[in-house]
Design an enzyme around this catalytic site. Structure first.
Site, PDB file in Angstrom:
ATOM      1  N   THR A 141       0.721  -1.347  -0.326  1.00 12.22           N
ATOM      2  CA  THR A 141       0.083  -0.273  -0.127  1.00 12.22           C
ATOM      3  C   THR A 141       0.816   1.210   0.449  1.00 12.22           C
ATOM      4  O   THR A 141       2.003   1.379   0.832  1.00 12.22           O
ATOM      5  CB  THR A 141      -0.889   0.060   0.985  1.00 12.22           C
TER       6      THR A 141
ATOM      7  N   HIS B  94       2.730 -11.974  14.143  1.00  9.41           N
ATOM      8  CA  HIS B  94       3.509 -11.852  15.437  1.00  9.41           C
ATOM      9  C   HIS B  94       3.566 -13.746  15.617  1.00  9.41           C
ATOM     10  O   HIS B  94       4.320 -14.407  16.524  1.00  9.41           O
ATOM     11  CB  HIS B  94       3.887 -11.686  16.519  1.00  9.41           C
TER      12      HIS B  94
END
Length: 414
Positions: A333, A385
């Site tokens: 993006t 994560h």
């Protein structure tokens, strides 16, 4: 009598909003003619007729919510006569003898239901709103600009105060004085696509252990390559050499080195994908969409630029198909197109990583123990994560930086 129904438009799409009817009852239609637009949470679709005939009756007007299988309209066989209009009432004696001719009919304005709702809330006739392009479709910005122009045109000029009149002195606020302020509030219903985007962004933050790591890249060599090869590249390939092809190539090189960033979580399993379908975020009037460049690792710079440009054009013209948006293994993006210097992009679930580009800005940096001015860009990598370790994410982003600062190496990675 046949029916026009809401078709299957994708596995994850169950509802839609009826948009603009392109035909009206009594119109002759041919097989393949676009009859009505449907607005889904992903794309706007034109529903076509399956056979020749006459549009007999519209059962779902603009703005209605429909599901797959609902009947939108009925079609009578070709040659059928439309229903006769209601007879006109006889004029009363008081009616004027002469009447003005009926105005010529004009084609209906093209606009999505949320734009029509905005026009209704503003109290304006959407047929009077001039369009700024986009193939004659009225957008939110067209409506806002028209309202602003009307307000400026009709605002009364305050009369001059008589010479003997004392100037008005505003009262000092106190517990006994109520301040009169313009606290106008608008209530605008969100489009189906906007609601879906909102829900998915919140879901991504609630379901993923999302972190963001940052780095910066010196864009000097890429800018130099674009400057030296710009004209020849465009003349040869018919497309400008932009930044997205460089960042796509660099991302693919890093994904090959760190494959867990090209994955998704399925229960207690990791699905590592050994293909590279890169999503490219595109801003439109109706919200952000992420069309996907398939097998991006197999495309050269020119092919990448052409595919990205074609998808962006389809997005802004509301012509993306469900297939254009499905899948994707990694997303890029570019907030820099709007002037963003630094941001933290949100994951495009079920993907586990997204790269954010930003504005190129000349800044002082130290090179070989000397302070020099270089065109720098901050990079942001948001990652899940749960399956991507922090050190892995940092090294992934460092490799993207290395590849971008040595653009020739992208040819080897490709």
């Amino acid at each position: 009598m046949t029916q026009i129904t809401v078709p299957e438009v994708g596995e994850s799409v169950t509802e839609a909003t009826v948009g603009e009817w392109l035909k009206k009852p009594g119109d002759i239609i041919k097989a393949g003619d676009a009859v009505v637009e449907l607005e889904t949470d992903k794309v706007n679709l034109e529903i076509t007729a399956n056979e020749d005939g006459v549009l007999a009756e519209i059962l779902k007007p603009s703005g209605d919510t429909v599901v797959v299988g609902d009947i939108l309209a009925t079609v009578a066989p070709a040659g059928s006569q439309p229903a006769a209009p209601a007879p006109k009432p006889e004029p009363t004696p008081e009616a004027p003898v002469a009447s003005s001719p009926a105005p010529a009919s004009t084609p209906p304005v093209r606009a999505t239901p949320d734009v029509r709702r905005l026009a209704d809330e503003k109290g304006i006739d959407i047929n009077e709103v001039p369009t700024s392009g986009n193939k004659g479709r009225v957008t939110h910005s067209d409506v806002e600009s028209y309202v602003q122009a009307q307000t400026m045109r009709t605002a009364p000029t305050p009369p001059a105060a008589p010479a003997t009149e004392k100037p008005f002195v505003a009262p000092t606020p106190s517990t006994d004085t109520e301040l009169v302020e313009d606290r106008r509030t608008e209530r605008i219903k969100m489009s189906r696509r906007r609601i879906t985007i909102a829900n998915r962004l919140v879901s991504a933050q609630h379901t993923a252990a999302m972190l963001t790591t940052f780095n910066e890249v010196d864009m000097s060599r890429i800018l130099d390559i674009r400057q030296r090869h710009r004209d020849a590249f465009e003349k040869r390939h018919g497309i400008r050499l932009g930044f997205m092809s460089f960042f796509t190539k660099a991302s693919i090189g890093a994904l090959k080195a760190f494959p867990r960033l090209n994955a998704e979580i399925d229960g207690e399993d990791m699905l590592i994908k050994h293909y590279y379908d890169i999503g490219v975020a595109v801003s439109t009037d109706n919200g952000l969409v992420v069309p996907v460049v398939r097998n991006a690792d197999e495309l050269n710079f020119a092919a990448l630029e052409k595919e990205i440009a074609a998808l962006a054009t389809k997005a802004r013209e509301n012509k993306l198909s469900i297939a254009d948006l499905q899948g994707g293994t990694f997303t890029i993006t570019n907030g820099g197109t709007f002037g963003s210097l630094l941001s933290t992009p949100i994951l495009n679930a079920p993907q586990v990583a997204i790269l954010g580009m930003h504005k190129i800005e000349e800044r002082p940096v130290v090179v070989n123990k000397e302070i020099v001015i270089r065109p720098m860009m901050y990079l942001a990598l948001s990652y899940d994560h749960r399956i991507v370790d922090g050190s892995e994410a940092v090294r992934f982003l460092a490799l993207i930086k290395e590849l971008l600062e040595d653009p020739e190496s992208l040819l080897l990675e490709g």
